[in-house]
Scaffold this active site. Structure first.
Site, mmCIF file in Angstrom:
data_model
loop_
_atom_site.group_PDB
_atom_site.id
_atom_site.type_symbol
_atom_site.label_atom_id
_atom_site.label_comp_id
_atom_site.label_asym_id
_atom_site.label_seq_id
_atom_site.Cartn_x
_atom_site.Cartn_y
_atom_site.Cartn_z
ATOM 1 C CG ASN A 139 53.162 26.593 24.503
ATOM 2 O OD1 ASN A 139 52.916 27.129 25.580
ATOM 3 N ND2 ASN A 139 52.670 27.052 23.369
ATOM 4 C CG HIS A 196 51.230 29.740 26.675
ATOM 5 N ND1 HIS A 196 50.299 29.195 25.825
ATOM 6 C CD2 HIS A 196 50.733 29.517 27.922
ATOM 7 C CE1 HIS A 196 49.305 28.688 26.513
ATOM 8 N NE2 HIS A 196 49.532 28.867 27.787
HETATM 9 C C1 GLP Z 1 46.265 28.563 29.497
HETATM 10 C C2 GLP Z 1 46.186 30.064 29.800
HETATM 11 C C3 GLP Z 1 47.333 30.480 30.632
HETATM 12 C C4 GLP Z 1 47.484 29.470 31.754
HETATM 13 C C5 GLP Z 1 48.026 28.195 31.181
HETATM 14 C C6 GLP Z 1 48.064 27.044 32.168
HETATM 15 O O1 GLP Z 1 46.329 28.289 28.150
HETATM 16 N N1 GLP Z 1 46.130 30.904 28.657
HETATM 17 O O2 GLP Z 1 47.121 31.785 31.131
HETATM 18 O O3 GLP Z 1 48.403 29.933 32.694
HETATM 19 O O4 GLP Z 1 47.407 27.875 29.978
HETATM 20 O O5 GLP Z 1 46.847 26.406 32.320
HETATM 21 P P1 GLP Z 1 46.617 25.276 33.404
HETATM 22 O O6 GLP Z 1 46.731 25.922 34.731
HETATM 23 O O7 GLP Z 1 45.229 24.755 33.144
HETATM 24 O O8 GLP Z 1 47.671 24.246 33.199
#
Ligand code: GLP
Length: 263
Positions: A136, A138
């Site tokens: 999303n 973030h």
């Molecule tokens: C999570 C964490 C983030 C991370 C992101 C991606 O929710 N809070 O810091 O960068 O989502 O996660 P992933 O690497 O598992 O796709």
């Protein structure tokens, strides 16, 4: 913002790890800002290998993690503290007291967030912040509408984030906590240098928004456009929705700093 695109996720991860290794060798007493998530597994595996095979020294650095779930104890395998212990801290020569992860069980969460900011500041601030990207858009857990000036605080997680992270909680998004502690967007922007690693098709739209979209609190990663020393490392699948790809390729060929980084 500078952008490097590698053919595969593995290459993007290795380059990220190499940049971190290089930074830590240059300044062994640096403060690292660290991220969790599947994207980071390979980065930490490479850093552990660098420690074991090339003697990369973690004994003088300090680390601050971006975020943690509220209500999940550090001892739980689902906590980000456990993720960090498993993937990095227990496998390199770093003292536990030098590693900081927000505590989602703190009795007074607001006070804890203030203390986290205070220790970060007392350490001299983050020299190099590693970031992933949520689907999303973030960064950390800075969900839509996070102020660009926000600091470490408790946030309510977006249902899309709870769904994205359900695998860590037995596959059921209903088991993912509703709240988390996260460094704020403003806290992240205070880092002297930022490296963002983004891989996979599922992140393509968010990456295009982050790099090319207008600044908006609805997508906290767009705030990175305001940072003076931010490097984005993506793989081809994540880069698929970028409309300015020809210019990015041109930069990769002609930007001396970028060429030195990837050589
Ligand atoms: C999570 C964490 C983030 C991370 C992101 C991606 O929710 N809070 O810091 O960068 O989502 O996660 P992933 O690497 O598992 O796709």
């Amino acid at each position: 913002m500078k952008i490097v695109i590698r053919s595969t996720a593995g290459q993007a991860m290795s380059l990220t790890a190499r940049i971190m290794e290089h930074a830590l060798r240059r300044d062994p007493a640096m403060t690292l800002g660290l991220a969790t998530g599947r994207t980071m597994d390979g980065v930490y595996a490479d850093l552990v290998q660098a420690h074991r095979q090339r003697g990369l020294d973690f004994s003088r650095c300090q680390t601050f993690n971006l975020d943690e779930y509220v209500g999940v104890p550090p001892s739980s395998g689902r906590s980000y503290r456990a993720y960090m212990d498993t993937h990095l801290f227990s496998q390199v020569n770093i003292a536990r007291s030098a590693t900081h992860v927000p505590d989602g069980m703190a009795p007074d969460l607001a006070a804890h967030c203030g203390e986290y900011e205070h220790s970060l500041h007392a350490s001299g601030g983050v020299d190099l912040q590693l970031l992933g990207l949520g689907r999303n858009g973030h960064i950390g857990f800075n969900e839509p509408f996070s102020a660009f000036t926000s600091r470490t605080r408790v946030v309510t997680l977006d249902p899309a984030t709870r769904d994205q992270n359900r695998d860590m909680f037995g596959g059921d998004p209903d088991h993912v906590p509703y709240h988390a502690i996260t460094m704020g967007v403003g806290t992240i922007l205070d880092a002297h240098r930022i490296v963002v690693l983004v891989t996979g098709t599922a992140k393509a739209a968010a990456l295009a928004d982050m790099i090319e979209g207008p600044l908006t609190a609805s997508t906290s990663a767009t705030a990175l456009q305001m940072h003076a020393n931010c490097l984005v490392i993506a793989d081809e699948t994540a880069a698929a929705a970028l409309s300015r790809r020809p210019f990015i390729d041109h930069m990769m060929r002609h930007d001396a700093e970028l060429k030195a980084l990837v050589s």
